[in-house]
Design a protein around this motif. Structure first.
Motif, short mmCIF file in Angstrom:
data_model
loop_
_atom_site.label_atom_id
_atom_site.label_comp_id
_atom_site.label_asym_id
_atom_site.label_seq_id
_atom_site.Cartn_x
_atom_site.Cartn_y
_atom_site.Cartn_z
N ALA A 1 0.84 -1.20 0.00
CA ALA A 1 0.00 0.00 0.00
C ALA A 1 0.88 1.26 0.00
CB ALA A 1 -0.90 -0.01 1.23
N SER A 2 0.45 2.26 -0.72
CA SER A 2 1.15 3.54 -0.74
C SER A 2 0.14 4.67 -0.85
CB SER A 2 2.13 3.60 -1.93
OG SER A 2 1.42 3.47 -3.15
N LYS A 3 0.56 5.84 -0.47
CA LYS A 3 -0.36 6.98 -0.51
C LYS A 3 -0.64 7.42 -1.94
CE LYS A 3 0.66 8.96 4.04
NZ LYS A 3 1.13 10.15 4.79
N LYS A 4 0.32 7.19 -2.84
CA LYS A 4 0.12 7.56 -4.24
C LYS A 4 0.83 6.54 -5.13
CE LYS A 4 4.06 10.77 -4.25
NZ LYS A 4 4.50 12.16 -4.53
N GLU A 5 0.47 6.54 -6.36
CA GLU A 5 1.06 5.62 -7.31
C GLU A 5 2.56 5.79 -7.37
OE1 GLU A 5 0.89 2.43 -9.62
OE2 GLU A 5 -0.96 3.44 -8.98
N GLY A 6 3.30 4.71 -7.11
CA GLY A 6 4.75 4.76 -7.15
C GLY A 6 5.36 5.31 -5.88
N GLY A 7 4.53 5.63 -4.91
CA GLY A 7 5.04 6.20 -3.67
C GLY A 7 5.62 5.15 -2.73
N LYS A 8 6.12 5.59 -1.61
CA LYS A 8 6.67 4.68 -0.62
C LYS A 8 5.56 3.84 0.03
CE LYS A 8 10.65 7.57 0.66
NZ LYS A 8 11.34 8.27 1.78
#
Length: 281
Positions: free
Chosen positions: A251-258
């Motif tokens: 899971a990440s806060k945005k696409e490609g995020g941490k």
């Protein structure tokens, strides 16, 4: 040996069955004295008498022989022959020898059926002399009968063997197994044994004779399998769990995020709709 009499105390009472001489060593004079005091006045509950005496002789646990003497046909229940067949089926070497005393042909047939159903002999006695001879013949036969040898059960190292697969005919997989006791009402009891079955080795355990439930756990999935362990036998179970796969979720806060810490629940889809029970979290 014991002696039971029916229909001698109350009129019209199908449960008037009395053990006048309890199980044990029999005194000949006591039997004669007891028989001479009988005053027939009631019903002829043959089926109930057979069942009552068989239970007192513990017919499901040890050899039991009944000598039935009747001067009439069944007058309480439908068919004593069916009861005799059931007793023979459930009993351990259960036999009933029957004497019909001065009865008609129809009653002869009913009483003979009881004897044949249990491997016994039937005698139709038309007078006191014939009755006496019939009793002597049966007693002589019973005295000569040798008890059947008790089968020797081989000692078993294990009584339950389990293998687990994902699909029918598939390769064995490693799984955890718990044996749960099941009582006479089918209710689950305590866990009495836990063991593991492997990819290349059968899971084994030794448990007493009885009915149980096997709870198998594989990849967080559980399956319960009822089974029974019988004397001198090894119960072998093959548990098919159903195919599974591995799911990786991030899971990440945005696409490609941490990646971030998050909780996930997985639900099955049934008829295009999410099922209410989650299968993993």
């Amino acid at each position: 040996m014991s002696s039971h009499i029916s229909g001698h105390r109350k009129k019209g009472d199908c449960n008037d069955i009395e053990s006048v001489i309890p199980v044990g060593q029999i005194d000949k004079n006591e039997i004669i004295s007891t028989v001479n005091k009988i005053q027939p006045k009631g019903k002829t509950p043959i089926a109930r008498s057979l069942k009552k005496v068989a239970d007192e002789l513990k017919y499901t646990e040890e050899k039991a022989t009944i000598i039935l003497i009747s001067d009439g046909k069944e007058s309480c229940d439908s068919n004593p022959c069916d009861v005799a067949k059931d007793l023979e089926k459930k009993g351990i070497d259960f036999v009933t020898h029957v004497i019909g005393f001065n009865v008609d042909k129809k009653t002869d047939k009913q009483l003979e059926c009881i004897a044949k159903a249990t491997g016994g002999e039937y005698f139709s006695a038309k007078n006191a002399s014939a009755l006496n001879n019939a009793i002597k013949s049966i007693v002589k036969k019973v005295e000569k009968e040798k008890p059947k040898p008790t089968p020797v059960l081989k000692k078993l190292k294990d009584t339950l063997e389990v293998v687990v697969t994902e699909k029918e005919g598939g390769k064995w997989v490693r799984a955890s197994n718990d044996v749960i006791y099941k009582d006479d009402n089918g209710e689950k009891g305590k866990n009495i044994s836990s063991f593991t079955s492997y990819k290349d080795e059968v899971g084994k355990t030794k448990i007493p004779v009885g009915k149980y439930i096997l709870r198998t756990t594989y990849n967080q999935f559980e399956k319960e399998t009822p089974f029974e362990v019988k004397a001198g036998e090894v119960t072998k179970l093959k548990v098919v769990m159903g195919e599974t796969g591995k799911v990786e979720i991030s899971a990440s806060k945005k696409e490609g995020g941490k990646w971030v810490i998050a909780n996930h629940w997985i639900y099955p889809v049934v008829d295009g709709e999410k099922d209410s029970s989650n299968i993993a979290s």
